[in-house]
Enzyme design. Sequence first.
Site, PDB file in Angstrom:
ATOM      1  N   LYS A 227      36.471  31.015  46.915  1.00 47.29           N
ATOM      2  CA  LYS A 227      35.280  31.471  47.946  1.00 47.29           C
ATOM      3  C   LYS A 227      35.583  30.509  49.099  1.00 47.29           C
ATOM      4  CE  LYS A 227      32.210  33.556  44.524  1.00 47.29           C
ATOM      5  NZ  LYS A 227      32.151  34.868  45.282  1.00 47.29           N
TER       6      LYS A 227
ATOM      7  N   TYR B 207      29.679  47.038  42.296  1.00 51.13           N
ATOM      8  CA  TYR B 207      28.590  47.444  41.283  1.00 51.13           C
ATOM      9  C   TYR B 207      27.701  48.523  41.910  1.00 51.13           C
ATOM     10  CZ  TYR B 207      30.478  43.091  39.681  1.00 51.13           C
ATOM     11  OH  TYR B 207      31.333  42.303  39.364  1.00 51.13           O
TER      12      TYR B 207
END
Length: 474
Positions: free
Chosen positions: A322, A52
Amino acid sequence: MSETAQATATATPGSPLEFPVGTAAAARTLDKTASAAPSLIARDRGLLWHPYAPLDGADPYAVTGASGVRLQLQAADGERFEAVDAMSSWWSAIHGYRHPVLDEAVRRQTEQFSHVMFGGLTHEPAVRLAEQLVELAPDPLEHVFFADSGSVSVEVALKLAVQYQAAVGRPGRQQFLALRGGYHGDTFAAMSVCDPVDGMHAAFPGLVAQQHFLPRPPAAKLNNDGELVADASEVSGWIAELEETAARHAGELAGIIVEPVLQGAGGMYSYAPECLRALRRVADEHGLLLIFDEIATGFGRTGRLFASEWADLAPDVMCVGKALTGGYLTLAALLCSGEVAAAITASEFRALLHGPTFMANPLACAVATASLDLLESADWQKQVQHVQQSLSAALAPTAGLESVRDVRVLGAVGVVQLDRPVDIPTITRAALEHGVWVRPFRDLIYTMPPYISSAEDIAAICAGITAAVARVHG
């Protein structure tokens, strides 16, 4: 398991673990790497995209070492930092870095084979990990599909729901009901069930599928009895809207997908377990698959092994990732019920239509098994309870700052929400100067520290966050 690994695995919950000391040669290598860090950052600049971030964005920090709960970092200006990692490398490194048990698991597997295709083959690491996951997961989840990443596991879950509906004679059901504020990954199907306003829908018009969304459930906080509670009238109103929306669109819906109890990247937002119970009831009433995205919440992060346990129920499909491998390698898994699997097996295709090249990678499966073993042997419940208590106490002073709108803690998650967007580069540098690595976003400065963090580590994290906010935002 080596004697060092055994000793490490049984370290006192909440205490810092002892990690092996590097050799002089390793130290010299570290020093050489550290001195080269500014040139490394220059080489990175304009070459690599970071998450991002634009190519010409703020310079990243060079990692020159990592051990236990600490990172060794160097900035573009040459300044070096040793910082407590408040982020667990985006919530995955729950046991810290260079853990001898996990290092040994990877080493042992490389001596056999590092990767084989999963088409037509199987291997011990995959079978053992699947057995562990089924044993740990809530009943009736009993079948496992391994994926490359959390986002891919969500893609597979959505495919599975559509295939299931077709298999039971409802082929027109191909849409999903999701929550505002939700985040499920960056691939196309996953994006479609992320928040339609703060997600990435607008950047891909015509490519992101149209789904149906409910408002965020009412916010909840822990009370003195350790229960997640929200305003009862607000919860009742939300459930009524859920019932009406599901009834209106039932003929189009394949399933419901949510992050149970805690929305992660959508705002570190906690909501009441009663909402999960209502979702379970409504899904059953309309023949919808209930999908829980436990990628961020699974393996103890919220104070329960899986966040669904806050509501004492199970979904039809669950995605995990994760922390699954302790942050060592990318791996995710989808688990589903026997009923769902039987419908797929009896369908036209007989298979779940997905097959990643690196599905069930042996290295990843081996280290995931070691990570799950370590969770149990290290008593994750005491570790997470210790982190929660330490965060609650040490973040409390932050609430008195003028720019702070809210401070909240759930399990090993601490959140400071500002009344304005965070000045991310400045806050990051200010926290580093106090010995803490954070990665804020939007109006949030939060921490999800490794479970092995000591009381001193947590105090340092919270002091660093408080000092950075006071200095930058007041």
